[in-house]
Structures are given as structure tokens and as C-alpha cells.
Write a protein that holds these residues in place. Structure first.
Motif, PDB file in Angstrom:
ATOM      1  N   ALA A 269       0.831  -1.210   0.000  1.00  0.00           N
ATOM      2  CA  ALA A 269       0.000   0.000   0.000  1.00  0.00           C
ATOM      3  C   ALA A 269       0.865   1.259   0.000  1.00  0.00           C
ATOM      4  CB  ALA A 269      -0.926  -0.002   1.211  1.00  0.00           C
ATOM      5  N   TYR A 270       2.030   1.166   0.624  1.00  0.00           N
ATOM      6  CA  TYR A 270       2.925   2.315   0.684  1.00  0.00           C
ATOM      7  C   TYR A 270       3.953   2.304  -0.450  1.00  0.00           C
ATOM      8  CZ  TYR A 270       0.921   3.934   5.014  1.00  0.00           C
ATOM      9  OH  TYR A 270       0.050   4.449   5.932  1.00  0.00           O
ATOM     10  N   GLY A 271       3.825   1.340  -1.320  1.00  0.00           N
ATOM     11  CA  GLY A 271       4.663   1.332  -2.522  1.00  0.00           C
ATOM     12  C   GLY A 271       6.117   0.997  -2.273  1.00  0.00           C
TER      13      GLY A 271
ATOM     14  N   PHE B  67       8.308   6.995   6.574  1.00  0.00           N
ATOM     15  CA  PHE B  67       7.240   7.914   6.206  1.00  0.00           C
ATOM     16  C   PHE B  67       6.855   8.729   7.428  1.00  0.00           C
ATOM     17  CE2 PHE B  67       6.309   6.336   2.016  1.00  0.00           C
ATOM     18  CZ  PHE B  67       6.650   4.998   2.064  1.00  0.00           C
TER      19      PHE B  67
ATOM     20  N   ILE C  31       3.938  10.975   8.782  1.00  0.00           N
ATOM     21  CA  ILE C  31       2.513  11.195   8.490  1.00  0.00           C
ATOM     22  C   ILE C  31       1.948  12.159   9.528  1.00  0.00           C
ATOM     23  CG2 ILE C  31       0.276  10.060   8.216  1.00  0.00           C
ATOM     24  CD1 ILE C  31       1.988   7.403   7.916  1.00  0.00           C
TER      25      ILE C  31
ATOM     26  N   ASP D 193      -3.431  14.561  10.194  1.00  0.00           N
ATOM     27  CA  ASP D 193      -4.526  14.524   9.236  1.00  0.00           C
ATOM     28  C   ASP D 193      -4.358  13.400   8.217  1.00  0.00           C
ATOM     29  OD1 ASP D 193      -4.454  18.089   9.312  1.00  0.00           O
ATOM     30  OD2 ASP D 193      -5.850  16.751  10.326  1.00  0.00           O
ATOM     31  N   GLY D 194      -3.320  12.597   8.406  1.00  0.00           N
ATOM     32  CA  GLY D 194      -3.114  11.463   7.516  1.00  0.00           C
ATOM     33  C   GLY D 194      -2.367  11.812   6.241  1.00  0.00           C
ATOM     34  N   ARG D 195      -1.841  13.044   6.162  1.00  0.00           N
ATOM     35  CA  ARG D 195      -1.099  13.433   4.956  1.00  0.00           C
ATOM     36  C   ARG D 195       0.368  13.027   5.094  1.00  0.00           C
ATOM     37  NH1 ARG D 195      -4.185  18.346   5.513  1.00  0.00           N
ATOM     38  NH2 ARG D 195      -2.439  19.125   6.713  1.00  0.00           N
ATOM     39  N   MET D 196       0.913  12.625   3.952  1.00  0.00           N
ATOM     40  CA  MET D 196       2.314  12.256   3.937  1.00  0.00           C
ATOM     41  C   MET D 196       3.154  13.531   3.951  1.00  0.00           C
ATOM     42  SD  MET D 196       3.297   9.140   3.890  1.00  0.00           S
ATOM     43  CE  MET D 196       2.462   8.024   2.767  1.00  0.00           C
TER      44      MET D 196
ATOM     45  N   SER E  96       8.986  11.507   3.080  1.00  0.00           N
ATOM     46  CA  SER E  96       9.282  10.076   2.969  1.00  0.00           C
ATOM     47  C   SER E  96      10.705   9.886   2.466  1.00  0.00           C
ATOM     48  CB  SER E  96       8.295   9.383   2.017  1.00  0.00           C
ATOM     49  OG  SER E  96       8.416   9.903   0.718  1.00  0.00           O
TER      50      SER E  96
ATOM     51  N   ALA F 239      -5.587   3.028  -1.169  1.00  0.00           N
ATOM     52  CA  ALA F 239      -4.226   3.540  -1.275  1.00  0.00           C
ATOM     53  C   ALA F 239      -3.876   3.942  -2.700  1.00  0.00           C
ATOM     54  CB  ALA F 239      -3.247   2.468  -0.810  1.00  0.00           C
TER      55      ALA F 239
ATOM     56  N   SER G 244       4.133   6.138  -4.053  1.00  0.00           N
ATOM     57  CA  SER G 244       3.814   6.550  -2.694  1.00  0.00           C
ATOM     58  C   SER G 244       2.617   7.487  -2.730  1.00  0.00           C
ATOM     59  CB  SER G 244       5.009   7.262  -2.063  1.00  0.00           C
ATOM     60  OG  SER G 244       6.035   6.340  -1.859  1.00  0.00           O
ATOM     61  N   PRO G 245       1.587   7.185  -1.986  1.00  0.00           N
ATOM     62  CA  PRO G 245       0.392   8.016  -2.005  1.00  0.00           C
ATOM     63  C   PRO G 245       0.588   9.322  -1.239  1.00  0.00           C
ATOM     64  CG  PRO G 245       0.170   6.240  -0.426  1.00  0.00           C
ATOM     65  CD  PRO G 245       1.481   6.019  -1.119  1.00  0.00           C
ATOM     66  N   ASP G 246      -0.218  10.309  -1.585  1.00  0.00           N
ATOM     67  CA  ASP G 246      -0.193  11.572  -0.857  1.00  0.00           C
ATOM     68  C   ASP G 246      -0.809  11.413   0.520  1.00  0.00           C
ATOM     69  OD1 ASP G 246      -1.015  13.298  -3.888  1.00  0.00           O
ATOM     70  OD2 ASP G 246       0.923  12.861  -3.028  1.00  0.00           O
ATOM     71  N   THR G 247      -1.824  10.597   0.570  1.00  0.00           N
ATOM     72  CA  THR G 247      -2.496  10.345   1.830  1.00  0.00           C
ATOM     73  C   THR G 247      -2.099   8.971   2.324  1.00  0.00           C
ATOM     74  OG1 THR G 247      -4.356  11.679   1.086  1.00  0.00           O
ATOM     75  CG2 THR G 247      -4.744  10.191   2.939  1.00  0.00           C
ATOM     76  N   ALA G 248      -1.750   8.903   3.596  1.00  0.00           N
ATOM     77  CA  ALA G 248      -1.272   7.631   4.134  1.00  0.00           C
ATOM     78  C   ALA G 248      -2.400   6.614   4.176  1.00  0.00           C
ATOM     79  CB  ALA G 248      -0.709   7.857   5.535  1.00  0.00           C
ATOM     80  N   PRO G 249      -2.233   5.479   3.526  1.00  0.00           N
ATOM     81  CA  PRO G 249      -3.269   4.449   3.580  1.00  0.00           C
ATOM     82  C   PRO G 249      -3.454   3.944   5.013  1.00  0.00           C
ATOM     83  CG  PRO G 249      -1.645   3.974   1.863  1.00  0.00           C
ATOM     84  CD  PRO G 249      -1.092   5.080   2.692  1.00  0.00           C
TER      85      PRO G 249
END
Lengths: 83, 251
Positions: free
Chosen positions: A35-37, A52, A54, A57-60, A63, B48, B214-219
């Protein structure tokens, strides 16, 4: 492996210093790594060493994807990336 | 070390480091006889996987597109033909989504996928080891190929059922595209294309690959904690920022 255990020890020590908790999780089906690639990026059917940051608010926010098992940022470096 | 952590001025109580230890177990490896049928997940949305295109509301995600490009690259290389470009791959995924929306097909049996794979290897004149090496070079696991082959079989079945009705494919798909609601997320597509435009070695560097996927929002996820209990990312985030650290293995 010893390297992981050593890393855990040092991070856990730092965790204790700041009163944080450090859950240790297992991802045997590697769904989180995928999921995180970061799964199998090095062609070894493992997660690439990665960090990562985070925000709440769940934004990355930041990384880092290592290109070998030795390629990872220092704890001090990670600290400078915290939101 | 401890001094540095303190000096970092951590909004410390809000920060939790999470260590993911990868237990390497046998289930990672391809098991041709295990599942009765394989889900075709090549273009199914996952939380994701942010959308690059929506086809009548069905999402084609960044990860699905990138994986399809890589699989296309591997299959083309093994077949000795030029690989399709990124946009051609995306258009293929859109057409496939339209086709399967109009003519839904059951997931193929695992046996059918295994046979398809064996037939392709024979056609290409490569063995299993060469296939695995090519996949690894492209940063793919065998599962990605299996998903793609299962999906291609579904598409093939759908096309054959249309052709059996006397439909001309080119005309049919043109009509479908004319009436379908196809939403391109151009900004995201362009971001992926820019990454692809950077010259890369045959094996892309992990960093370059990760920039794409890699996503912008963490899965969100839930995993078992060592020592018992469960950890859910969203619950932890309610208490503050999280540092997620992936380790390669713990053995």
C-alpha cells in the motif's frame, strides 16, 4: 537480523526518553508495504527500508526510500522532518 | 542520542514511531495450486490508489496504471516487441474497464491462469527463472503478473463473447467511449508522466519508483502488534503524527 534489532534498541531508547510508545508490527502478507509502494522495490520480495512521516490529518509529510539495507536516514534527520 | 531527540523539540508526546518488521514467510512465494480462482484486481480501486482515470465511476489508480506499465514492459521485452507507451497502457485499461462493465465476466480459474502463463512462456521461449528475473528487474512480484493474466483472460472472454454476436470491436469500443463518463485526473497523470520522462536505468531506482507509487495520503491499516493486540493507523493518528519505519526483515 542484528541490524534490525540494534535499530529497534536505539529507537526504543529514544522512545523511552520522550515517553512515546513504539508499536512493533508484523506485516507478513506485506499488504501495508504494498500500500505504501515499498514492497519488492529492491527485487528481494521484502520491503525496501523506508521512512514515512505522516501528520495527524493522515497526509504524507516526508518520505525516504532507501536503496539498500544500509540506506536509511538517521534518527536525528527524521526528527527534523516532524510536523 | 537522547539529547538529540530532546533537542529536536519534539512535540514529542504526539509522535509515535512505528516499526514494521517484515516476517519473510513461505506464503510470499507463488503457489500455483492454492486458490480456487484468482481475483482480477488489476484495475480495482483500493484506498491507497488515487485515481488517474474514472470510467463510469470505476477507478483506475496510479498504482494499477504503473503496475500495468511495468507488466506491459516485461511482457513486451520477453516477447521481443516494443512496449506500449504509458498512455497506450492507460487507454487499454480504460477500454478493458468499459468492456468488462458492459460484458461482465467471472474471475478465471487459477488453472486457466497457470495454463495461460505456461503458454506465454512457451511462445516467448523463456523459462520460469528468466521470467522471475525479468519481473524482479522491473520491481514486480509474480503476483502482479498473475493478476494481469487473470484480468487479460477476463478481457479476452468478454471480447470473444462480443465477437460471437457479430460485433466489430473497433466500432463497438468507439461507441462505448463516446457515451461513457470518462474522467481523466490530468494533474495526477502528468505527475506520473513527468516521473517516467526522467531517464532511468533498465532497473528503476527504488527512489524513482517510490515517487510514483507513494500516495499523498497515508493508507490506513490494521496490523497485529508484537506482544498482542492490534494497531490501527487512523486511531494512532488521532493522538498525533506517526513516523512509519519499514525494516527489510526481522529474522
Amino acid at each position: 537480523m542484528a541490524l534490525a534489532v540494534n535499530d529497534l534498541s536505539s529507537v526504543a531508547g529514544a522512545a523511552a526518553a520522550v515517553g512515546a510508545t513504539f508499536p512493533i508490527l508484523a506485516d507478513p502478507q506485506h499488504q501495508v508495504a504494498e500500500a505504501y509502494g515499498v514492497y519488492n522495490l529492491l527485487g528481494d520480495q521484502l520491503a525496501a527500508p523506508a521512512v514515512f512521516v505522516i501528520d495527524r490529518d493522515g497526509r504524507m509529510r516526508w518520505s525516504y526510500i532507501g536503496q539498500s539495507s544500509q540506506d536509511r536516514p538517521s534518527a536525528a534527520d527524521i526528527l527534523t522532518r516532524l510536523p | 542520542m537522547m539529547a538529540k531527540w530532546k533537542a529536536g523539540g519534539l512535540a514529542a508526546a504526539a509522535v509515535v514511531a512505528l516499526l514494521l518488521l517484515f516476517l519473510v514467510i513461505g506464503t510470499i512465494r507463488f503457489q500455483p495450486n492454492s486458490p480456487a480462482s484468482l481475483p482480477a484486481t488489476a484495475v480495482l480501486p483500493t484506498p491507497a490508489d488515487p485515481a488517474v482515470v474514472e470510467v463510469n465511476g470505476q477507478t483506475i489508480g496510479v498504482n494499477a496504471w504503473v503496475e500495468a506499465m511495468r507488466v506491459d514492459g516485461v511482457m513486451s521485452a520477453l516477447a521481443g516487441v516494443e512496449p506500449p507507451d504509458a498512455e497506450a497502457t492507460l487507454e487499454r485499461l480504460i477500454n478493458s474497464a468499459l468492456l468488462l462493465q458492459a460484458v461482465p465476466q467471472p474471475a478465471p480459474e487459477a488453472r486457466a491462469v497457470t495454463d495461460y502463463r505456461a503458454a506465454l512462456l512457451a511462445q516467448w521461449g523463456v523459462d520460469e527463472a528468466q521470467l522471475r528475473a525479468a519481473l524482479a528487474d522491473a520491481g514486480l512480484q509474480v503476483g502482479a503478473l498473475e493478476r494481469t493474466l487473470a484480468y487479460l483472460l477476463q478481457v479476452k472472454q468478454a471480447q470473444e463473447s462480443l465477437l460471437a454476436q457479430g460485433v466489430v470491436w473497433e466500432e463497438w469500443i468507439a461507441r462505448q467511449r463516446a457515451t461513457a463518463d470518462i474522467l481523466y485526473h490530468r494533474e495526477r497523470i502528468d505527475a506520473v508522466m513527468r516521473t517516467l520522462a526522467v531517464p532511468t536505468a533498465p532497473a528503476p531506482t527504488p527512489t524513482a519508483v517510490a515517487m510514483v507509487v507513494s500516495p499523498d495520503t497515508a493508507p490506513d491499516f490494521t496490523l497485529e502488534r508484537a506482544g498482542g493486540g492490534q494497531f490501527t493507523l487512523s486511531e494512532q493518528l488521532a493522538q498525533g503524527a506517526v513516523v512509519l519505519v519499514f525494516f527489510q526483515r526481522c529474522g
